[in-house]
Design an enzyme around this catalytic site. Structure first.
Site, PDB file in Angstrom:
ATOM      1  N   ASN A 287       0.826  -1.207   0.000  1.00  0.00           N
ATOM      2  CA  ASN A 287       0.000   0.000   0.000  1.00  0.00           C
ATOM      3  C   ASN A 287       0.863   1.261   0.000  1.00  0.00           C
ATOM      4  O   ASN A 287       0.516   2.264  -0.601  1.00  0.00           O
ATOM      5  CB  ASN A 287      -0.921   0.024   1.219  1.00  0.00           C
ATOM      6  CG  ASN A 287      -1.705   1.308   1.308  1.00  0.00           C
ATOM      7  OD1 ASN A 287      -2.559   1.576   0.462  1.00  0.00           O
ATOM      8  ND2 ASN A 287      -1.396   2.136   2.298  1.00  0.00           N
TER       9      ASN A 287
ATOM     10  N   ASP B 118       1.750   6.696   0.165  1.00  0.00           N
ATOM     11  CA  ASP B 118       0.914   5.696  -0.505  1.00  0.00           C
ATOM     12  C   ASP B 118       1.333   5.512  -1.963  1.00  0.00           C
ATOM     13  O   ASP B 118       1.546   6.482  -2.689  1.00  0.00           O
ATOM     14  CB  ASP B 118      -0.560   6.126  -0.462  1.00  0.00           C
ATOM     15  CG  ASP B 118      -1.196   5.764   0.861  1.00  0.00           C
ATOM     16  OD1 ASP B 118      -0.665   6.188   1.911  1.00  0.00           O
ATOM     17  OD2 ASP B 118      -2.214   5.038   0.854  1.00  0.00           O
TER      18      ASP B 118
ATOM     19  N   ASP C 112      -0.859  -6.580   3.506  1.00  0.00           N
ATOM     20  CA  ASP C 112      -1.127  -5.515   4.474  1.00  0.00           C
ATOM     21  C   ASP C 112      -2.088  -4.470   3.883  1.00  0.00           C
ATOM     22  O   ASP C 112      -1.970  -4.108   2.716  1.00  0.00           O
ATOM     23  CB  ASP C 112       0.214  -4.854   4.827  1.00  0.00           C
ATOM     24  CG  ASP C 112       0.091  -3.819   5.931  1.00  0.00           C
ATOM     25  OD1 ASP C 112      -0.388  -4.193   7.018  1.00  0.00           O
ATOM     26  OD2 ASP C 112       0.464  -2.657   5.706  1.00  0.00           O
TER      27      ASP C 112
ATOM     28  N   HIS D 169      -6.813   0.008   1.550  1.00  0.00           N
ATOM     29  CA  HIS D 169      -6.325   1.385   1.441  1.00  0.00           C
ATOM     30  C   HIS D 169      -5.619   1.710   0.124  1.00  0.00           C
ATOM     31  O   HIS D 169      -5.080   2.798  -0.021  1.00  0.00           O
ATOM     32  CB  HIS D 169      -5.381   1.684   2.622  1.00  0.00           C
ATOM     33  CG  HIS D 169      -6.079   1.555   3.946  1.00  0.00           C
ATOM     34  ND1 HIS D 169      -6.870   2.540   4.469  1.00  0.00           N
ATOM     35  CD2 HIS D 169      -6.141   0.522   4.822  1.00  0.00           C
ATOM     36  CE1 HIS D 169      -7.375   2.142   5.633  1.00  0.00           C
ATOM     37  NE2 HIS D 169      -6.942   0.910   5.870  1.00  0.00           N
TER      38      HIS D 169
ATOM     39  N   GLU E 168      -5.505  -8.317   4.869  1.00  0.00           N
ATOM     40  CA  GLU E 168      -6.021  -7.543   5.995  1.00  0.00           C
ATOM     41  C   GLU E 168      -7.063  -6.540   5.508  1.00  0.00           C
ATOM     42  O   GLU E 168      -6.713  -5.561   4.854  1.00  0.00           O
ATOM     43  CB  GLU E 168      -4.862  -6.792   6.681  1.00  0.00           C
ATOM     44  CG  GLU E 168      -5.331  -5.931   7.838  1.00  0.00           C
ATOM     45  CD  GLU E 168      -4.305  -4.897   8.289  1.00  0.00           C
ATOM     46  OE1 GLU E 168      -4.272  -4.593   9.485  1.00  0.00           O
ATOM     47  OE2 GLU E 168      -3.546  -4.387   7.439  1.00  0.00           O
TER      48      GLU E 168
END
Ligand code: CA
Length: 540
Positions: free
Chosen positions: A135, A206, A236, A240, A272
């Site tokens: 991410n 990001d 992970d 996002h 996740e």
């Protein structure tokens, strides 16, 4: 593949022998190492924070060789998979901000150490999955540093689009740069009028998965790790990639998964998505193996609720059924990923006020769930955390001897002492949390339908603190019976037993295993029997 099938056959044989010999001698069962590997995607994973697990070279920091030294511990616990939290070079102790996606952090060892770990794990039938943090990168990653340097060198009046800038410096396209501070999660590129997105932290910019150049980098990185022999990724923060855009995020997950599977058809992926059951279900649109079940997990989740008693056993089993329906209706091949806590949560011992019997029962409930279980290192010995500070949730593992013991993360609070002894002492104590976990995982390994079976709730036998379900898989059926009352037995009646035998299609079905928190006995009788408080019974 062949090697695994052979060892499966052998382990079935030894499980049979072990049970017989235990029955004859009445001695402590040989809990060890019959991992009963089936060549599918169900495993019992052990989540390892390398920094705090086992230090092989005496510098106080856990390392890859330390994990290697403790493979036999993990195997004897009954786990046949390891999730390594991030191992790639990083400026932080937790390493969720990567500076080089194709290397091992120096403090953890070398790539040769890692290759040896993979080889040794596979020799022990243990799969290894690694944390994959795509991410964001570290702000010190050369992609980000180069992009920022380029932007700093631009004339302030340069009005070209980011596409035009990325054509000149591709790294500009790797991140979410903007000329405006779009949200409070945007940070200034120092000395410029540019901003970048950092949802978690200013030092975790990001990454932008609209960039095909970035995808090329990651395909190369994925191929690199698969070539090293890893069995999968723990992904992970997959919610996002684009905040709130499930469609985009599931496409990113699917692309990673399909690319990895083009290189290794058995590749496994668990992601996740820290959200409620319905959102988790929607992420199975990614058509990837597993998502962590955050509904069941954590201090406020269904599992610890059932231990405390504010969630009745009858509701626990209806949640199990609703996971099966909600996740399975989106992606029939899903494998639930169940856990009590992880590195971001306060530990079980804190949630349950260091009540030993409650901590055991939590482990027992976990090990009775469908899917793959994930045991966060230290939960099997009842380790403690403190407050909400992350470092306090990731303390040095208590081996109970000096050798291998790590120092706590630098910013952890001093003086957090567990209420229970370390591994050495717990190994010797038949009443320890550790030996309860070993027993619970052994049951799970012996009866593969516990992880894999479709669930039927026996409504007539399920009410309040008492619940009975049947799990069916591959022509095998097992009944799982729960009493989650804190004190007080429940009656399993003659009628219940008749129902169970009918549902199992076995007129002689009887108790094959049980878990009690005080090592008390449960004796089967066709006329009915008592289940003591916080017990789980398996009938087959
Ligand atoms: Ca070390």
């Amino acid at each position: 593949m062949k090697k695994r099938l052979l060892s499966f056959a052998l382990s079935v044989l030894t499980v049979g022998l072990t049970v017989i010999s235990a029955g004859c001698s009445g001695k402590e069962k040989d809990e060890a190492s019959d991992l009963n590997i089936i060549d599918d995607k169900y495993r019992n994973y052990y989540e390892v924070f390398v920094h705090s697990f086992c230090d092989s070279d005496g510098d106080g920091i856990g390392d890859i060789n330390g994990v290697d030294e403790k493979l036999s511990y993990i195997k004897e616990l009954g786990c046949n998979g390891i999730w390594l939290m991030p191992i790639m070079p990083s400026p932080t102790y937790h390493k969720y901000d990567v500076t080089d996606y194709k290397a091992i952090d120096q403090s953890y060892g070398t790539m040769e150490d890692f290759e040896k770990l993979i080889e040794d794990a596979h020799d022990n039938n243990i799969n290894v999955i690694i944390d994959f943090v795509m991410n964001h990168s570290s702000s010190e990653h050369e992609w980000f540093v180069t992009a920022c340097d380029y932007l700093k060198g631009l004339d302030g009046s340069d009005a070209r689009s980011f596409e035009e800038l990325a054509a000149e410096c591709p790294y500009v396209g790797y991140y979410h740069f903007s000329r405006e501070k779009e949200t409070d999660k945007y940070y200034e590129v120092p000395g410029t009028s540019f901003y970048y997105e950092g949802e978690f932290w200013s030092e975790m910019p990001d990454l932008n998965y609209e960039s095909e150049e970035l995808w090329k980098e990651f395909e190369d990185i994925i191929a690199f790790w698969i070539d090293k022999g890893i069995d999968g990724f723990r992904m992970d923060a997959t919610m996002h990639f684009e905040e709130g855009d499930t469609g985009f995020n599931t496409k990113v997950m699917n692309r990673v998964y399909e690319y990895a599977r083009s290189l290794d058809p058995d590749f496994y992926m668990v992601s996740e998505v820290w959200a409620g059951e319905k959102t988790i279900a929607s992420y199975y649109e990614s058509k990837t193996d597993s998502l962590f079940n955050f509904d069941a997990a954590g201090p406020e989740g269904i599992l610890l609720g059932a231990v405390r008693g504010n969630v009745k056993a009858s509701r626990l089993v209806s949640s199990m059924k609703s996971y099966e329906e909600d996740f399975g209706s989106v992606y029939p091949d899903y494998v639930d990923a169940v856990f009590l806590t992880n590195h971001d949560m306060g530990r079980v011992a804190n949630a349950l006020n260091a009540d030993k019997e409650a901590i055991k029962f939590a482990g027992g409930l976990l090990c009775s769930m469908n899917g793959s279980v994930y045991v966060y290192y230290g939960e099997e010995i009842g380790m403690k955390s403190a407050g909400s500070k992350d470092e306090n949730k990731r303390l040095a593992f208590a081996w109970g001897e000096d050798k291998g013991v790590c120092k706590d993360p630098d910013d952890a609070d001093p003086g957090i002492v567990s209420d229970f002894p370390g591994v050495n002492e717990q190994n010797e104590d038949p009443d320890s949390i550790l030996n309860y976990y070993k027993h619970a995982l052994k049951i799970r390994n012996t009866y593969p339908e516990i992880a894999r079976g479709s669930i039927t709730i026996l409504d007539e036998a399920t009410d309040g603190n008492k619940a009975v379900i049947i799990k069916s898989w591959n022509n095998e059926k097992i009944a799982v019976l729960y009493n989650n009352s804190k004190r007080g037995a429940v009656d399993i009646t003659r009628k219940d037993i008749e129902l169970i035998r009918k549902e199992c299609g076995n007129p002689e079905a009887s108790i094959v295993e049980y878990l009690t928190v005080d090592n008390g006995e449960i004796i089967f009788s066709e006329d009915g029997f008592d289940m003591p408080s916080r017990s789980i019974v398996f009938i087959k």
